[in-house]
Design an enzyme around this catalytic site. Structure first.
Site, PDB file in Angstrom:
ATOM      1  CE  LYS A  80      -4.597   0.642   0.572  1.00 57.09           C
ATOM      2  NZ  LYS A  80      -5.690  -0.244   0.210  1.00 57.09           N
ATOM      3  N   GLY A 177     -20.381   6.388   6.059  1.00 52.06           N
ATOM      4  CA  GLY A 177     -19.559   6.877   4.943  1.00 52.06           C
ATOM      5  C   GLY A 177     -20.209   6.564   3.614  1.00 52.06           C
ATOM      6  CB  VAL A 178     -22.831   7.835   1.590  1.00 52.15           C
ATOM      7  CG1 VAL A 178     -23.724   6.741   2.120  1.00 52.15           C
ATOM      8  CG2 VAL A 178     -23.057   9.127   2.365  1.00 52.15           C
ATOM      9  CB  VAL A 181     -17.025   1.855  -1.311  1.00 48.84           C
ATOM     10  CG1 VAL A 181     -17.637   0.463  -1.158  1.00 48.84           C
ATOM     11  CG2 VAL A 181     -15.655   1.753  -1.949  1.00 48.84           C
ATOM     12  N   GLY A 182     -19.437   3.579  -0.384  1.00 49.03           N
ATOM     13  CA  GLY A 182     -20.694   3.646   0.370  1.00 49.03           C
ATOM     14  C   GLY A 182     -21.868   4.086  -0.497  1.00 49.03           C
ATOM     15  CE1 TYR A 183     -25.072   8.149  -5.096  1.00 49.14           C
ATOM     16  CE2 TYR A 183     -23.541   7.047  -6.591  1.00 49.14           C
ATOM     17  CZ  TYR A 183     -24.707   7.761  -6.378  1.00 49.14           C
ATOM     18  OH  TYR A 183     -25.523   8.070  -7.431  1.00 49.14           O
TER      19      TYR A 183
HETATM   20  N1  LIG Z   1     -12.575   2.398  -3.191  1.00 51.16           N
HETATM   21  C1  LIG Z   1     -12.412   1.084  -3.205  1.00 51.16           C
HETATM   22  O1  LIG Z   1     -12.594   0.410  -4.237  1.00 51.16           O
HETATM   23  C2  LIG Z   1     -12.033   0.376  -1.956  1.00 51.16           C
HETATM   24  C3  LIG Z   1     -12.174   0.984  -0.725  1.00 51.16           C
HETATM   25  N2  LIG Z   1     -11.918   0.266   0.412  1.00 51.16           N
HETATM   26  C4  LIG Z   1     -12.091   0.889   1.695  1.00 51.16           C
HETATM   27  O2  LIG Z   1     -13.442   1.330   1.849  1.00 51.16           O
HETATM   28  C5  LIG Z   1     -13.474   2.539   2.617  1.00 51.16           C
HETATM   29  C6  LIG Z   1     -14.167   3.642   1.821  1.00 51.16           C
HETATM   30  O3  LIG Z   1     -13.451   3.861   0.623  1.00 51.16           O
HETATM   31  P1  LIG Z   1     -13.918   4.938  -0.461  1.00 51.16           P
HETATM   32  O4  LIG Z   1     -15.389   4.930  -0.548  1.00 51.16           O
HETATM   33  O5  LIG Z   1     -13.101   4.698  -1.654  1.00 51.16           O
HETATM   34  O6  LIG Z   1     -13.436   6.271   0.214  1.00 51.16           O
HETATM   35  P2  LIG Z   1     -14.112   7.731   0.109  1.00 51.16           P
HETATM   36  O7  LIG Z   1     -13.120   8.680   0.651  1.00 51.16           O
HETATM   37  O8  LIG Z   1     -14.667   7.963  -1.242  1.00 51.16           O
HETATM   38  O9  LIG Z   1     -15.354   7.604   1.091  1.00 51.16           O
HETATM   39  C7  LIG Z   1     -15.238   7.569   2.466  1.00 51.16           C
HETATM   40  C8  LIG Z   1     -16.364   8.410   3.013  1.00 51.16           C
HETATM   41  O10 LIG Z   1     -16.350   8.305   4.428  1.00 51.16           O
HETATM   42  C9  LIG Z   1     -16.596   9.586   4.963  1.00 51.16           C
HETATM   43  N3  LIG Z   1     -16.073   9.654   6.324  1.00 51.16           N
HETATM   44  C10 LIG Z   1     -14.794   9.807   6.746  1.00 51.16           C
HETATM   45  N4  LIG Z   1     -14.738   9.797   8.087  1.00 51.16           N
HETATM   46  C11 LIG Z   1     -16.008   9.622   8.517  1.00 51.16           C
HETATM   47  C12 LIG Z   1     -16.604   9.516   9.799  1.00 51.16           C
HETATM   48  N5  LIG Z   1     -15.890   9.602  10.913  1.00 51.16           N
HETATM   49  N6  LIG Z   1     -17.941   9.312   9.871  1.00 51.16           N
HETATM   50  C13 LIG Z   1     -18.683   9.236   8.755  1.00 51.16           C
HETATM   51  N7  LIG Z   1     -18.174   9.332   7.516  1.00 51.16           N
HETATM   52  C14 LIG Z   1     -16.856   9.519   7.400  1.00 51.16           C
HETATM   53  C15 LIG Z   1     -15.919  10.554   4.005  1.00 51.16           C
HETATM   54  O11 LIG Z   1     -16.451  11.832   4.118  1.00 51.16           O
HETATM   55  C16 LIG Z   1     -16.235   9.894   2.661  1.00 51.16           C
HETATM   56  O12 LIG Z   1     -17.446  10.345   2.112  1.00 51.16           O
HETATM   57  C17 LIG Z   1     -12.014   2.833   2.964  1.00 51.16           C
HETATM   58  O13 LIG Z   1     -11.704   2.280   4.216  1.00 51.16           O
HETATM   59  C18 LIG Z   1     -11.230   2.111   1.882  1.00 51.16           C
HETATM   60  O14 LIG Z   1      -9.926   1.767   2.284  1.00 51.16           O
HETATM   61  C19 LIG Z   1     -11.545  -1.042   0.386  1.00 51.16           C
HETATM   62  C20 LIG Z   1     -11.407  -1.688  -0.798  1.00 51.16           C
HETATM   63  C21 LIG Z   1     -11.547  -1.009  -2.072  1.00 51.16           C
HETATM   64  O1  LIG Z   2      -9.145  -1.388  -5.196  1.00 52.91           O
HETATM   65  C1  LIG Z   2      -8.072  -0.828  -5.453  1.00 52.91           C
HETATM   66  O2  LIG Z   2      -7.978   0.227  -6.050  1.00 52.91           O
HETATM   67  C2  LIG Z   2      -6.785  -1.469  -5.123  1.00 52.91           C
HETATM   68  C3  LIG Z   2      -6.877  -2.383  -3.997  1.00 52.91           C
HETATM   69  C4  LIG Z   2      -6.871  -1.725  -2.670  1.00 52.91           C
HETATM   70  O3  LIG Z   2      -6.085  -0.872  -2.394  1.00 52.91           O
HETATM   71  C5  LIG Z   2      -7.816  -2.195  -1.674  1.00 52.91           C
HETATM   72  O4  LIG Z   2      -8.555  -3.154  -1.945  1.00 52.91           O
HETATM   73  O5  LIG Z   2      -7.846  -1.630  -0.559  1.00 52.91           O
END
Ligand SMILES: NC(=O)C1=CN([C@@H]2O[C@H](COP(=O)(O)OP(=O)(O)OC[C@H]3O[C@@H](n4cnc5c(N)ncnc54)[C@H](O)[C@@H]3O)[C@@H](O)[C@H]2O)C=CC1
Ligand SMILES: O=C(O)CCC(=O)C(=O)O
Length: 356
Positions: A80, A177-178, A181-183
């Site tokens: 990472k 968290g939306v 991914v959440g969205y």
């Molecule tokens: N994007 C992906 O494909 C992957 C993401 N993940 C994990 O999933 C999680 C979310 O990733 P993404 O959606 O990409 O990130 P993102 O940054 O797009 O979304 C995270 C959301 O959580 C909100 N947030 C942060 N702190 C908060 C709190 N204390 N309370 C409520 N909301 C809060 C942020 O404002 C944001 O909207 C992370 O832990 C990431 O490592 C894991 C595997 C793949």
């Molecule tokens: O999904 C990705 O972009 C790469 C893989 C990754 O970093 C994860 O799954 O947390």
């Protein structure tokens, strides 16, 4: 910080501190294990309180990727990158191109992709300096919708275990968290007829989920205590801990966040409370399964990627089955599945023709 002690205890291979005055880059690349193949793991950009926090995050996330990739059946190791900075203010072409040059210097031992705080545009800048980057717009694209689909399939597997049906109609899901991914997870759940309760620290993200999915909003600190069937952490890590567990009223914890358990013992406490924890690195593998398709000899294919992501359902089932058979918490069963595969494949590769 006793860095080498940690590297030794958890078998890390390499930690690279990247610094570039021109772009202001301060980044940590942690490579945990390349037994199964080149290490693939996303690039996170975040404002850390201390440099030690950034290094620790990179280390924890890199190890998680080793387990995630192994359990997902990928021939990839785990790593990472963490870039220190505010993703809403500090990004630039120079910053990501500079990081790309450091990645190029690793000559293929590490392949990066998106994570929290980074997106396809950032990956495009990295790709100007190295080919060791995935999740590009013209290839597999944003991994988040695929991660969300995998989480949705994993939630279905957990529901079958707990409620005897994969049906989500009428179930209440609390999403923390939306963002990316959440969205997308909310979209799948809404289409499946679930009632949604959401929270986020950004108003624009909250408004989008409330208006598009008729979701109810609660303040960030209140999400743990809402009456729901499933709690889906989709923000940051360590949210299952001594302070939050007593508030949980759900039957299932299943979401996309990496490193949801603050410590392994919190997985055991959930089990004692009768809450089914779906291990994070099993359920959130959809994104990496999708980006890994870019490395397929015949090139990226979306249908094949979706088929593989859908199998998160089977991977979750396998872990839940092991947990039941051996009467161990699901987090330990998941570790065993990943470790077994690394050991077995390393053994297979040691057979027959030895490399000279
Ligand atoms: N994007 C992906 O494909 C992957 C993401 N993940 C994990 O999933 C999680 C979310 O990733 P993404 O959606 O990409 O990130 P993102 O940054 O797009 O979304 C995270 C959301 O959580 C909100 N947030 C942060 N702190 C908060 C709190 N204390 N309370 C409520 N909301 C809060 C942020 O404002 C944001 O909207 C992370 O832990 C990431 O490592 C894991 C595997 C793949
Ligand atoms: O999904 C990705 O972009 C790469 C893989 C990754 O970093 C994860 O799954 O947390």
């Amino acid at each position: 910080m006793e860095l080498f002690k940690t590297l030794e205890e958890f078998d890390y291979e390499n930690v690279i501190l990247c610094h570039d005055k021109t772009s202001g880059l301060k980044a940590v690349i942690a490579i945990h294990d390349t037994t199964l193949g080149p290490a693939l793991g996303g690039c996170r950009m975040w404002t850390y309180d201390t440099e030690e926090d950034a290094i620790n995050d990179a280390l924890r996330l890199a190890r998680g990727m080793t387990y995630k990739n192994a359990a997902a059946g990928l021939n990839l190791g785990g790593a990472k990158t963490v870039v220190i900075g505010n993703p809403r203010k500090d990004k630039s072409e120079a910053l990501f191109r500079s990081l790309g040059r450091f990645i190029e210097g690793l000559n293929g031992r590490y392949i990066t992709a998106e994570d929290v705080g980074t997106n396809m545009k950032d990956m495009d800048y990295i790709s100007m300096e190295t080919n060791y980057v995935a999740g590009l717009a013209e290839k597999s694209g944003d991994p988040s919708p695929f991660t969300a689909y995998g989480v949705f399939r994993g939630i279905q597997a957990a529901c079958e275990e707990v409620f005897g049906t994969t049906e989500l109609k009428g179930k209440t899901v609390a999403i923390q968290g939306v963002g990316n991914v959440g969205y997308n997870l909310a979209k799948y759940l809404h289409e499946a007829g679930a009632r949604l309760i959401i929270t986020d620290i950004f108003e624009d993200n909250v408004k989008r989920a409330v208006s598009e999915f008729n979701a109810e909003y609660v303040k960030p600190d209140d999400i743990y205590g809402v009456d729901c069937d499933i709690f889906a952490p989709c923000a940051l890590g360590a949210v299952i801990n001594d302070e939050t567990i007593p508030h949980l009223k759900c039957k299932i914890v299943a979401g996309s966040s990496n490193n949801q358990l603050k410590e392994e013992r919190h997985g055991e406490i959930l089990q004692e409370k009768g809450i089914l924890y779906v291990p994070d690195f099993i359920i959130n593998a959809g994104g990496v399964i999708n980006v890994a398709e870019e490395l397929h000899p015949s090139g990226y294919n979306k249908e094949r990627a979706m088929r593989k992501v859908s199998m998160v359902y089977d991977n979750v089932k396998k872990v839940l089955q092991k947990s039941k058979e051996e009467n161990i918490p699901t987090c330990i069963a998941a570790d065993m599945v990943a470790e077994d595969r690394i050991k077995t494949i390393a053994g297979v590769r040691d057979n027959f023709i030895k490399k000279v």
